[in-house]
Design an enzyme around this catalytic site. Structure first.
Site, PDB file in Angstrom:
ATOM      1  N   SER A 211      34.449   3.897 -28.140  1.00  6.20           N
ATOM      2  CA  SER A 211      33.391   4.848 -28.477  1.00  6.20           C
ATOM      3  C   SER A 211      32.505   4.677 -26.995  1.00  6.20           C
ATOM      4  O   SER A 211      31.252   4.414 -27.400  1.00  6.20           O
ATOM      5  CB  SER A 211      32.597   4.040 -29.706  1.00  6.20           C
ATOM      6  OG  SER A 211      31.566   4.858 -30.084  1.00  6.20           O
TER       7      SER A 211
ATOM      8  N   TYR B 229       7.565  31.216 -28.920  1.00  7.56           N
ATOM      9  CA  TYR B 229       7.044  31.698 -27.610  1.00  7.56           C
ATOM     10  C   TYR B 229       5.422  31.117 -27.242  1.00  7.56           C
ATOM     11  O   TYR B 229       4.488  31.344 -28.251  1.00  7.56           O
ATOM     12  CB  TYR B 229       6.772  33.222 -27.655  1.00  7.56           C
ATOM     13  CG  TYR B 229       6.040  33.853 -26.557  1.00  7.56           C
ATOM     14  CD1 TYR B 229       5.919  33.461 -25.097  1.00  7.56           C
ATOM     15  CD2 TYR B 229       4.989  34.860 -26.970  1.00  7.56           C
ATOM     16  CE1 TYR B 229       5.241  33.923 -24.273  1.00  7.56           C
ATOM     17  CE2 TYR B 229       4.282  35.419 -25.797  1.00  7.56           C
ATOM     18  CZ  TYR B 229       4.260  34.805 -24.643  1.00  7.56           C
ATOM     19  OH  TYR B 229       3.340  35.372 -23.762  1.00  7.56           O
TER      20      TYR B 229
ATOM     21  N   ARG C 169      30.873   4.199 -44.150  1.00  9.41           N
ATOM     22  CA  ARG C 169      29.522   4.623 -44.878  1.00  9.41           C
ATOM     23  C   ARG C 169      29.899   5.046 -46.117  1.00  9.41           C
ATOM     24  O   ARG C 169      29.174   4.725 -47.212  1.00  9.41           O
ATOM     25  CB  ARG C 169      28.814   5.594 -44.136  1.00  9.41           C
ATOM     26  CG  ARG C 169      28.132   4.988 -42.832  1.00  9.41           C
ATOM     27  CD  ARG C 169      26.931   6.074 -42.288  1.00  9.41           C
ATOM     28  NE  ARG C 169      27.690   7.354 -41.825  1.00  9.41           N
ATOM     29  CZ  ARG C 169      27.847   7.528 -40.686  1.00  9.41           C
ATOM     30  NH1 ARG C 169      28.153   6.698 -39.739  1.00  9.41           N
ATOM     31  NH2 ARG C 169      28.525   8.673 -40.236  1.00  9.41           N
TER      32      ARG C 169
ATOM     33  N   GLY D  44      40.328  15.426 -32.919  1.00 11.93           N
ATOM     34  CA  GLY D  44      39.889  15.498 -31.257  1.00 11.93           C
ATOM     35  C   GLY D  44      40.868  16.319 -30.403  1.00 11.93           C
ATOM     36  O   GLY D  44      41.374  17.241 -30.878  1.00 11.93           O
TER      37      GLY D  44
ATOM     38  N   LYS E 135       9.293  38.687 -25.535  1.00 13.72           N
ATOM     39  CA  LYS E 135      10.922  38.919 -25.723  1.00 13.72           C
ATOM     40  C   LYS E 135      11.632  37.932 -24.958  1.00 13.72           C
ATOM     41  O   LYS E 135      11.497  37.797 -23.719  1.00 13.72           O
ATOM     42  CB  LYS E 135      11.238  40.318 -25.186  1.00 13.72           C
ATOM     43  CG  LYS E 135      10.361  41.370 -25.848  1.00 13.72           C
ATOM     44  CD  LYS E 135      10.678  42.679 -25.024  1.00 13.72           C
ATOM     45  CE  LYS E 135       9.553  43.604 -25.617  1.00 13.72           C
ATOM     46  NZ  LYS E 135       9.582  44.795 -24.978  1.00 13.72           N
TER      47      LYS E 135
ATOM     48  N   CYS F 161      31.753  11.579 -21.368  1.00 15.78           N
ATOM     49  CA  CYS F 161      31.009  12.536 -20.380  1.00 15.78           C
ATOM     50  C   CYS F 161      30.180  12.096 -19.639  1.00 15.78           C
ATOM     51  O   CYS F 161      29.538  12.878 -18.554  1.00 15.78           O
ATOM     52  CB  CYS F 161      30.291  13.377 -21.449  1.00 15.78           C
ATOM     53  SG  CYS F 161      31.258  14.175 -22.831  1.00 15.78           S
TER      54      CYS F 161
ATOM     55  N   THR G  50      47.245  16.815 -41.081  1.00 15.96           N
ATOM     56  CA  THR G  50      48.587  17.084 -40.430  1.00 15.96           C
ATOM     57  C   THR G  50      49.731  17.571 -41.449  1.00 15.96           C
ATOM     58  O   THR G  50      49.515  17.723 -42.730  1.00 15.96           O
ATOM     59  CB  THR G  50      49.383  16.013 -39.464  1.00 15.96           C
ATOM     60  OG1 THR G  50      49.755  15.103 -40.547  1.00 15.96           O
ATOM     61  CG2 THR G  50      48.118  15.515 -38.771  1.00 15.96           C
TER      62      THR G  50
END
Lengths: 559, 559
Positions: A38, A427, A21, A282, A435, A42, A273
């Site tokens: 990719s 809220y 990009r 990562g 609260k 998880c 590095t």
């Protein structure tokens, strides 16, 4: 400019996409030894558990779609075996054909990830013993389950992945045993919080062995036996090893890159590095923890993605975009409960000699008068000097992630407990209370910091000697239903009239159910001339699960 | 020390309870003209709608329980009619007996709240026309519904309370019409976001009249007729007026206290009025908006509670605890949608001449590969100078409150869009993605601020003249299913090969479905020598609901 990236999962793929990009004309080559890039790592436990039914959903991008969209030369099934940092080349082997070749680079990005720990126990390489790290592992496990009649699974290691696997196996109708060497599940969490989740796991029918080391594995008929240190065996059709992971620094070492104290690849705040032409992101890198300053390896997808973006920006525009480190915000669904942690739990703070105060509250996920409100528990640790928030742990059935994110944001900004009191949350009755629980956590902490509330912890009750009076300020009904041994009952609303029943020359440990009434009682007593009054942080609720857990573990040791 | 507090709902009750905790020996008297103290006023619409079934749940405290717990002299049904600031006395009337008396104070706290606007329209005081402000109102409405056969309700005013009432009536099986004078619901929200909710309301069967003023009310048989400005009438068995509220400054004026620019009671950061012995909290005070500095009245329970705590601390310990103002974080459930806002929406920023950039993104509530993910829309406004976050609006079906709270926290801390990119949220598939929606909002804004992404807004498409090329970079299937009139199609993945089809001497307006592919296309084009390329913020999705709403409103005007 020619960029070569090694590793095409979270960090590597993000780096490649952002590079494109920012630089439409660069040459970008990405190597991945596995077949997939990719992918949703998880999500793997949930795919195994059939919660995610469509395998294709795991793939955010394929090599083809990625190439087409980002004009990136994607080389899957190709392992990089060496880096020549001087000549700026890498050596790669196409795994299927065995073809080896070199590739030059101007800038190299390492995103090798981590590999699961497989301790050298007898029998550990037998069929039926799996780790859960990548798509291949997942396919093996799915196939194994469909091929064999898996009725019993043993999960070794009660970390985040281990618990996700336990839940997913259980949902498949498999009988699950979790074996953990430590005295609690989820090592990054403090014991009293873990205790709540442990009881929930047992309630759900998971067999939980704590303080239990695995000695080895043997095969009997079609089955495995997991041999425990105490010489008992557990039958298993399938074993998951989820003991932990280690950074894959093989190539970094070959390239002569510096590793750090935590044995991860050392990078500066630009993700660079020790070789200025090699960057790394990562699970394989280490970085100073923003709270302790100590070198830490973070095995999380969120930080890896953030690092990838920063790395790409610095490659294209020069070193400007800085990484600030990770506070290791992590969360896990454990059946009906959600548990999360951000920052350094009390035990880590203690281990590193960082002064802190721990405070626990319970609060409703939304207004109690609106249907469906669920209690959650928030435990925070903060600096006694200035109230800086050092960690937060949240456990409950609803709205846990929301509160953890808010707390993590304050920790990350090096904010204080006062910031918690000033959070202006949204809220309306379905979402919160006037609260919010995070406000409440802040209010209680502020009272502690300003000396308006003195607290003691569950652990201290056990150590209380005869000189201490333990005062239950709940109602008679609550007291009768269960109390802390040795406590005397004076309900809060009677305290003002019964001050003369309370000894003035002894230390008072007050408790109520959640902590609020104990605080009110303490305010009355302190202002009525009682000098040494402490309120139990987290109240009877926290003490109960803590002490039940301690008793259970003692009993198990005796047995 | 003797404290007198006037008003015992959110602000007043909080002040009284905190005063007692901080000062066990003070004399505290609290006056409340109504029968109830400390009730759940935000729950009233849900009690009317039978979502909250037990009326007792509305009462956090009763006068009796409050007196017992906090040793506070609670005087309900007693209206304070005058304040003599010189003599430090108030005059009160016991409403039932008519008995009038004086009470002295050392320090006085005003928490009188606000009262609903009832414009002087013909027939407005007829039976069946209600406001929803307190328990008495609620009881009237509940009784009216159970007594009469209420089949049609008209809600005048499409603010937060109005929409909650519309939903609750609808859930009771009542046919609901909402009449709103403005061109959108929820005035604090920007039009394109409100448009999404308006379509949802219509989908649910709510009759929505925008740009429509009410002229008056007449009675026909057992029914009411609501007369609109365009001379049509709407039948109604019951009418709710939810046009807005005004601060109750009657007593403050009598006491000679200064009001401010917004006609609320003027207080300093310690909640102290122009009389140093009188403090004030809640809906009747005004305070500078932290973003604009302009005097603002905040009608919200959260800030009122925070003010009460601060006020009590300052009364007991001296003026130390400061209030920082409210960014007016507000949220409302509208059937399956949740909409929320924090800070100053673009139209308010525009009205006050505050420079800003608006950016809209769509993102999943959690990982798309895990079941149940729902799309949400986040619109932020930020400073073009330094990226300071000025407002956030979020709308969607899940996880809206969580993102709004995070965004509000950044706004409140005067944080920037970079802070959004660095939020380290808790990620596991059921809760979020590796990049949370708030991260994504930050990334996109960062791209805009750094000049890597040039955007245009929905409104600008309508103004696009012939010289502009509108480029749809979605797939053929998406394009065929509906597109922006006059657009030409070149799918993103074909752009690199079809550059020669795109005119180089004209401005390009690019769009995709959500905004991401348009950004990618723009990066390719800009780096391929196209000078004037803009991406549609919020993509086709936002444009579609925006332009549908504009068309509908134009059609209604024509009819």
């Amino acid at each position: 400019m020619k960029y070569v990236i090694i590793g095409a999962v979270a960090g590597g793929a993000t780096t490649a996409a952002r590079l494109r990009r920012m630089d439409e004309h660069a040459e970008i080559v990405i190597f991945e030894k596995g077949k997939y890039i990719s992918y949703a790592n998880c999500g793997l436990p949930y795919y195994i558990g059939d919660v995610i039914k469509d395998r294709n959903k795991l793939f955010v991008q394929t090599a083809t779609s990625f190439t087409q969209r980002f004009k990136v030369d994607v080389r899957i099934g190709t392992e990089v075996t060496d880096i020549n940092a001087e000549q700026k080349t890498i050596t790669a082997i196409q795994l299927e054909t065995g073809k080896t070749y070199q590739e030059s680079y101007d800038k190299l990005v390492l995103s090798p990830g981590a590999f699961p720990v497989r301790p050298p126990l007898p029998g550990i390489n037998m069929e039926g013993i799996f780790t859960v790290r990548n798509v291949a592992d997942t396919d093996y496990i799915k196939n194994y389950i469909s091929q064999f009649n898996v009725k019993k699974a043993v999960v070794v290691g009660a970390g985040f992945i281990g618990l996700e696997m336990a839940e997913n196996f259980h949902e498949l109708g498999i009988d699950v045993t979790v074996v953990e060497m430590g005295d609690q599940i989820l090592a990054p969490v403090d014991f009293p919080i873990a205790a709540i989740a442990q009881q929930h796991l047992r309630d759900k029918g998971i067999h939980l062995y704590l303080n239990t080391a695995v000695e080895g594995f043997i095969k009997t008929d079609a089955r495995l036996k997991v041999q425990l240190k105490d010489e008992t065996d557990i039958d298993a059709d399938l074993v998951i090893l989820s003991i932990g992971v280690k950074p894959d620094t093989f190539l970094a070492v070959k390239a002569g890159l510096k590793l750090g104290d935590a044995k991860g690849i050392l990078v500066n705040e630009y993700m660079q590095t020790s070789d200025p032409d090699i960057y790394a992101v990562g699970d394989a890198i280490e970085f100073p923890n923003p709270i302790s300053g100590q070198a830490t390896i973070t095995y999380l997808a969120g930080p890896a993605n953030k690092q990838g973006r920063i790395c790409a920006d610095n490659l294209v525009f020069g070193n400007k975009h800085t990484y600030k480190g990770s506070i290791n915000t992590a969360i896990v669904k454990v059946f009906d409960l959600t548990i999360g942690v951000a920052g350094m739990a009390a035990k880590q703070l203690k281990a590193q000699g960082i002064e802190h105060i721990v405070s626990t509250i319970h609060s409703n996920s939304h207004a109690g008068y609106y249907p469906g409100a669920k209690r959650m528990t928030i435990q925070i640790a903060f600096s006694p000097d200035n109230g800086t928030l050092l960690s937060a742990q949240v456990i409950g059935k609803e709205g846990v992630d929301k509160r953890l994110d808010l707390l993590a944001t304050v920790i990350k900004n090096k904010g204080t407990i006062t910031d918690l009191t000033e959070i202006e949350h949204a809220y309306a009755p379905p979402f919160s209370s006037a609260k919010d629980p995070v406000n409440m956590a802040g209010y209680v902490a502020e009272n502690i910091l300003l000396g308006r509330l003195k607290i003691m912890q569950c652990e201290e009750i056990a150590d209380a000697d005869e000189s201490i009076v333990i005062l239950d300020v709940r109602t008679l009904a609550e007291h009768a239903a269960g109390t802390i041994p040795g406590s005397i009952l004076i309900p809060l609303d009677e305290i003002r009239d019964r001050l003369n029943e309370i000894p003035r020359d002894r230390t008072l440990y007050i408790f109520c159910q959640q902590g609020l009434r104990g605080y009110l009682a303490q305010r009355i007593l302190v202002q009525s001339g009682f000098d040494s009054v402490f309120n139990l942080s987290g109240g009877y609720l926290l003490w109960k699960s803590y002490s039940d857990e301690i008793s259970l573990q003692k009993k198990e040791v005796l047995v």
